[in-house]
Write a protein that holds these residues in place. Structure first.
Motif, mmCIF file in Angstrom:
data_model
loop_
_atom_site.group_PDB
_atom_site.id
_atom_site.type_symbol
_atom_site.label_atom_id
_atom_site.label_comp_id
_atom_site.label_asym_id
_atom_site.label_seq_id
_atom_site.Cartn_x
_atom_site.Cartn_y
_atom_site.Cartn_z
ATOM 1 N N THR A 297 0.802 -1.218 0.000
ATOM 2 C CA THR A 297 0.000 0.000 0.000
ATOM 3 C C THR A 297 0.842 1.279 0.000
ATOM 4 O O THR A 297 0.334 2.342 -0.314
ATOM 5 C CB THR A 297 -0.945 0.033 1.214
ATOM 6 O OG1 THR A 297 -0.153 -0.047 2.413
ATOM 7 C CG2 THR A 297 -1.927 -1.125 1.177
ATOM 8 N N SER A 298 2.110 1.189 0.333
ATOM 9 C CA SER A 298 2.980 2.370 0.377
ATOM 10 C C SER A 298 3.459 2.736 -1.024
ATOM 11 O O SER A 298 4.111 1.928 -1.699
ATOM 12 C CB SER A 298 4.189 2.100 1.272
ATOM 13 O OG SER A 298 5.171 3.093 1.084
ATOM 14 N N MET A 299 3.167 3.961 -1.441
ATOM 15 C CA MET A 299 3.655 4.416 -2.732
ATOM 16 C C MET A 299 5.169 4.583 -2.709
ATOM 17 O O MET A 299 5.831 4.359 -3.720
ATOM 18 C CB MET A 299 2.972 5.719 -3.151
ATOM 19 C CG MET A 299 1.508 5.546 -3.520
ATOM 20 S SD MET A 299 1.127 4.119 -4.600
ATOM 21 C CE MET A 299 2.137 4.475 -6.021
ATOM 22 N N THR A 300 5.718 4.931 -1.574
ATOM 23 C CA THR A 300 7.177 5.034 -1.464
ATOM 24 C C THR A 300 7.811 3.683 -1.779
ATOM 25 O O THR A 300 8.772 3.608 -2.552
ATOM 26 C CB THR A 300 7.590 5.511 -0.054
ATOM 27 O OG1 THR A 300 7.002 6.785 0.190
ATOM 28 C CG2 THR A 300 9.097 5.603 0.081
ATOM 29 N N ALA A 301 7.276 2.624 -1.221
ATOM 30 C CA ALA A 301 7.814 1.281 -1.466
ATOM 31 C C ALA A 301 7.626 0.878 -2.933
ATOM 32 O O ALA A 301 8.518 0.269 -3.539
ATOM 33 C CB ALA A 301 7.140 0.269 -0.549
ATOM 34 N N ARG A 302 6.487 1.218 -3.504
ATOM 35 C CA ARG A 302 6.224 0.882 -4.903
ATOM 36 C C ARG A 302 7.194 1.621 -5.830
ATOM 37 O O ARG A 302 7.787 1.024 -6.736
ATOM 38 C CB ARG A 302 4.778 1.235 -5.268
ATOM 39 C CG ARG A 302 3.769 0.272 -4.664
ATOM 40 C CD ARG A 302 2.330 0.775 -4.859
ATOM 41 N NE ARG A 302 1.401 -0.291 -4.593
ATOM 42 C CZ ARG A 302 0.822 -1.059 -5.524
ATOM 43 N NH1 ARG A 302 1.052 -0.843 -6.798
ATOM 44 N NH2 ARG A 302 0.004 -2.023 -5.188
ATOM 45 N N TYR A 303 7.375 2.920 -5.600
ATOM 46 C CA TYR A 303 8.292 3.702 -6.425
ATOM 47 C C TYR A 303 9.741 3.242 -6.228
ATOM 48 O O TYR A 303 10.515 3.172 -7.183
ATOM 49 C CB TYR A 303 8.189 5.192 -6.101
ATOM 50 C CG TYR A 303 6.898 5.873 -6.510
ATOM 51 C CD1 TYR A 303 5.989 5.301 -7.397
ATOM 52 C CD2 TYR A 303 6.579 7.121 -5.999
ATOM 53 C CE1 TYR A 303 4.820 5.955 -7.760
ATOM 54 C CE2 TYR A 303 5.422 7.786 -6.361
ATOM 55 C CZ TYR A 303 4.540 7.201 -7.245
ATOM 56 O OH TYR A 303 3.389 7.852 -7.602
ATOM 57 N N ALA A 304 10.121 2.950 -4.996
ATOM 58 C CA ALA A 304 11.488 2.499 -4.709
ATOM 59 C C ALA A 304 11.775 1.183 -5.427
ATOM 60 O O ALA A 304 12.860 0.993 -5.995
ATOM 61 C CB ALA A 304 11.694 2.357 -3.199
ATOM 62 N N THR A 305 10.817 0.286 -5.406
ATOM 63 C CA THR A 305 10.975 -1.006 -6.078
ATOM 64 C C THR A 305 11.159 -0.808 -7.579
ATOM 65 O O THR A 305 12.067 -1.384 -8.189
ATOM 66 C CB THR A 305 9.748 -1.898 -5.806
ATOM 67 O OG1 THR A 305 9.680 -2.149 -4.404
ATOM 68 C CG2 THR A 305 9.825 -3.211 -6.565
ATOM 69 N N ALA A 306 10.306 0.011 -8.175
ATOM 70 C CA ALA A 306 10.388 0.241 -9.624
ATOM 71 C C ALA A 306 11.720 0.877 -10.003
ATOM 72 O O ALA A 306 12.379 0.431 -10.957
ATOM 73 C CB ALA A 306 9.226 1.114 -10.082
ATOM 74 N N SER A 307 12.140 1.900 -9.267
ATOM 75 C CA SER A 307 13.397 2.564 -9.625
ATOM 76 C C SER A 307 14.592 1.627 -9.459
ATOM 77 O O SER A 307 15.493 1.607 -10.297
ATOM 78 C CB SER A 307 13.590 3.870 -8.849
ATOM 79 O OG SER A 307 13.605 3.657 -7.474
ATOM 80 N N ILE B 258 1.065 0.431 -13.793
ATOM 81 C CA ILE B 258 0.762 -0.562 -12.731
ATOM 82 C C ILE B 258 1.049 -0.034 -11.335
ATOM 83 O O ILE B 258 0.647 -0.654 -10.344
ATOM 84 C CB ILE B 258 1.536 -1.886 -12.930
ATOM 85 C CG1 ILE B 258 3.054 -1.684 -12.773
ATOM 86 C CG2 ILE B 258 1.168 -2.525 -14.267
ATOM 87 C CD1 ILE B 258 3.833 -2.946 -12.566
ATOM 88 N N LEU B 259 1.724 1.096 -11.216
ATOM 89 C CA LEU B 259 2.156 1.552 -9.899
ATOM 90 C C LEU B 259 1.006 1.966 -8.994
ATOM 91 O O LEU B 259 1.101 1.825 -7.780
ATOM 92 C CB LEU B 259 3.172 2.690 -10.045
ATOM 93 C CG LEU B 259 4.497 2.249 -10.671
ATOM 94 C CD1 LEU B 259 5.382 3.447 -10.924
ATOM 95 C CD2 LEU B 259 5.191 1.225 -9.798
#
Length: 153
Positions: free
Chosen positions: A22-32, A150-151
Protein backbone atom coordinates in the motif's frame (compact mmCIF):
# COMPACT_ATOMS: atom_id res chain seq x y z
CA UNK A 1 17.01 -10.73 -24.75
CA UNK A 2 15.39 -7.90 -26.67
CA UNK A 3 14.63 -4.55 -25.07
CA UNK A 4 10.90 -5.35 -25.20
CA UNK A 5 11.50 -8.65 -23.41
CA UNK A 6 13.60 -6.90 -20.75
CA UNK A 7 10.79 -4.43 -20.13
CA UNK A 8 8.22 -7.22 -19.92
CA UNK A 9 10.39 -9.16 -17.47
CA UNK A 10 10.96 -6.03 -15.37
CA UNK A 11 7.24 -5.24 -15.37
CA UNK A 12 6.46 -8.74 -14.12
CA UNK A 13 9.16 -8.51 -11.42
CA UNK A 14 7.82 -5.15 -10.22
CA UNK A 15 4.24 -6.49 -10.18
CA UNK A 16 5.30 -9.50 -8.12
CA UNK A 17 7.18 -7.42 -5.54
CA UNK A 18 4.57 -4.66 -5.10
CA UNK A 19 1.53 -6.94 -5.02
CA UNK A 20 -0.47 -5.99 -1.93
CA UNK A 21 1.89 -3.13 -1.01
CA UNK A 22 0.00 0.00 0.00
CA UNK A 23 2.98 2.37 0.38
CA UNK A 24 3.66 4.42 -2.73
CA UNK A 25 7.18 5.03 -1.46
CA UNK A 26 7.81 1.28 -1.47
CA UNK A 27 6.22 0.88 -4.90
CA UNK A 28 8.29 3.70 -6.43
CA UNK A 29 11.49 2.50 -4.71
CA UNK A 30 10.97 -1.01 -6.08
CA UNK A 31 10.39 0.24 -9.62
CA UNK A 32 13.40 2.56 -9.63
CA UNK A 33 15.67 -0.13 -8.19
CA UNK A 34 14.64 -2.89 -10.60
CA UNK A 35 14.76 -0.58 -13.63
CA UNK A 36 18.22 0.72 -12.71
CA UNK A 37 19.52 -2.83 -12.28
CA UNK A 38 18.04 -4.11 -15.55
CA UNK A 39 19.10 -1.38 -17.99
CA UNK A 40 22.79 -0.47 -18.08
CA UNK A 41 22.27 2.79 -19.99
CA UNK A 42 20.05 4.21 -17.22
CA UNK A 43 22.26 6.69 -15.34
CA UNK A 44 19.54 8.11 -13.05
CA UNK A 45 16.20 6.41 -12.50
CA UNK A 46 13.54 7.70 -10.16
CA UNK A 47 10.42 9.60 -9.33
CA UNK A 48 9.48 13.19 -8.73
CA UNK A 49 6.20 13.31 -6.84
CA UNK A 50 3.60 16.05 -6.98
CA UNK A 51 3.91 17.97 -3.70
CA UNK A 52 0.43 18.12 -2.13
CA UNK A 53 1.41 21.27 -0.21
CA UNK A 54 2.94 23.23 -3.10
CA UNK A 55 0.77 23.45 -6.19
CA UNK A 56 2.63 22.95 -9.45
CA UNK A 57 5.83 21.64 -7.87
CA UNK A 58 7.52 18.25 -7.92
CA UNK A 59 9.60 16.92 -5.04
CA UNK A 60 12.19 14.16 -5.38
CA UNK A 61 11.00 10.71 -4.42
CA UNK A 62 12.70 7.30 -4.47
CA UNK A 63 15.52 7.05 -7.00
CA UNK A 64 18.74 5.30 -7.97
CA UNK A 65 21.70 7.42 -9.08
CA UNK A 66 23.59 10.55 -8.22
CA UNK A 67 22.05 13.37 -6.20
CA UNK A 68 18.86 14.59 -7.81
CA UNK A 69 17.28 18.02 -7.71
CA UNK A 70 15.13 18.28 -4.59
CA UNK A 71 12.33 20.30 -6.21
CA UNK A 72 11.29 21.04 -9.76
CA UNK A 73 8.58 23.58 -10.62
CA UNK A 74 6.10 22.52 -13.32
CA UNK A 75 7.43 25.49 -15.30
CA UNK A 76 11.02 24.17 -15.53
CA UNK A 77 12.87 21.37 -17.27
CA UNK A 78 11.79 18.12 -18.87
CA UNK A 79 10.12 16.85 -15.68
CA UNK A 80 8.13 20.05 -15.32
CA UNK A 81 7.06 19.91 -18.97
CA UNK A 82 5.95 16.30 -18.56
CA UNK A 83 3.98 17.22 -15.43
CA UNK A 84 2.31 20.13 -17.22
CA UNK A 85 1.52 18.24 -20.43
CA UNK A 86 0.83 14.87 -18.74
CA UNK A 87 2.51 13.07 -21.62
CA UNK A 88 5.77 11.21 -22.07
CA UNK A 89 8.70 13.26 -23.28
CA UNK A 90 11.81 11.84 -24.92
CA UNK A 91 14.69 14.30 -25.16
CA UNK A 92 17.64 13.18 -27.29
CA UNK A 93 19.87 16.05 -26.12
CA UNK A 94 18.86 17.70 -22.84
CA UNK A 95 21.26 20.59 -23.45
CA UNK A 96 19.08 21.67 -26.39
CA UNK A 97 15.85 21.51 -24.34
CA UNK A 98 14.57 25.01 -23.40
CA UNK A 99 14.66 25.47 -19.63
CA UNK A 100 16.56 22.23 -18.97
CA UNK A 101 17.58 21.82 -15.33
CA UNK A 102 21.03 20.28 -14.98
CA UNK A 103 20.63 18.25 -11.79
CA UNK A 104 23.74 16.34 -12.91
CA UNK A 105 25.93 17.62 -15.74
CA UNK A 106 26.64 14.03 -16.85
CA UNK A 107 23.08 13.65 -18.16
CA UNK A 108 22.77 13.99 -21.93
CA UNK A 109 19.41 12.42 -22.79
CA UNK A 110 16.22 11.80 -20.84
CA UNK A 111 12.79 10.23 -20.88
CA UNK A 112 10.07 11.34 -18.47
CA UNK A 113 6.76 9.49 -18.08
CA UNK A 114 3.69 10.76 -16.20
CA UNK A 115 2.44 8.54 -13.37
CA UNK A 116 -1.29 8.89 -12.79
CA UNK A 117 -3.21 7.84 -9.68
CA UNK A 118 -6.44 5.84 -9.76
CA UNK A 119 -8.45 9.03 -10.33
CA UNK A 120 -6.37 9.86 -13.41
CA UNK A 121 -4.60 12.74 -11.66
CA UNK A 122 -0.86 13.29 -11.92
CA UNK A 123 0.82 11.69 -8.89
CA UNK A 124 4.45 11.74 -10.05
CA UNK A 125 6.75 11.56 -13.02
CA UNK A 126 9.14 8.70 -13.72
CA UNK A 127 12.43 10.24 -14.82
CA UNK A 128 15.21 8.26 -16.50
CA UNK A 129 18.48 9.90 -17.57
CA UNK A 130 21.39 8.62 -19.63
CA UNK A 131 24.94 9.88 -20.04
CA UNK A 132 24.72 9.23 -23.80
CA UNK A 133 22.83 11.24 -26.38
CA UNK A 134 19.80 9.66 -28.11
CA UNK A 135 19.45 6.83 -25.56
CA UNK A 136 15.67 6.49 -25.53
CA UNK A 137 13.17 5.43 -28.16
CA UNK A 138 9.57 4.29 -28.63
CA UNK A 139 10.39 0.91 -27.06
CA UNK A 140 11.55 2.64 -23.87
CA UNK A 141 8.42 4.77 -23.92
CA UNK A 142 6.15 1.74 -24.28
CA UNK A 143 7.96 -0.20 -21.53
CA UNK A 144 8.14 2.66 -19.04
CA UNK A 145 4.53 3.70 -19.63
CA UNK A 146 3.41 0.12 -18.92
CA UNK A 147 5.36 0.17 -15.67
CA UNK A 148 3.97 3.58 -14.71
CA UNK A 149 0.45 2.22 -15.32
CA UNK A 150 0.76 -0.56 -12.73
CA UNK A 151 2.16 1.55 -9.90
CA UNK A 152 -1.23 2.87 -8.76
CA UNK A 153 -3.30 -0.13 -9.89
Amino acid sequence: MTKAQKYQETLEEIQAVIEGETSMTARYATASCLLAQKFDYFFWTGFYEVDPLKENELVVGPYQGTLGCLRIPFSKGVCGACATQKKTLIVDDVHAFPGHIACDSQTNSEIVVPVLNRKGELAAVLDVDSTSLNSFDAEDQKGLEAIADILHA
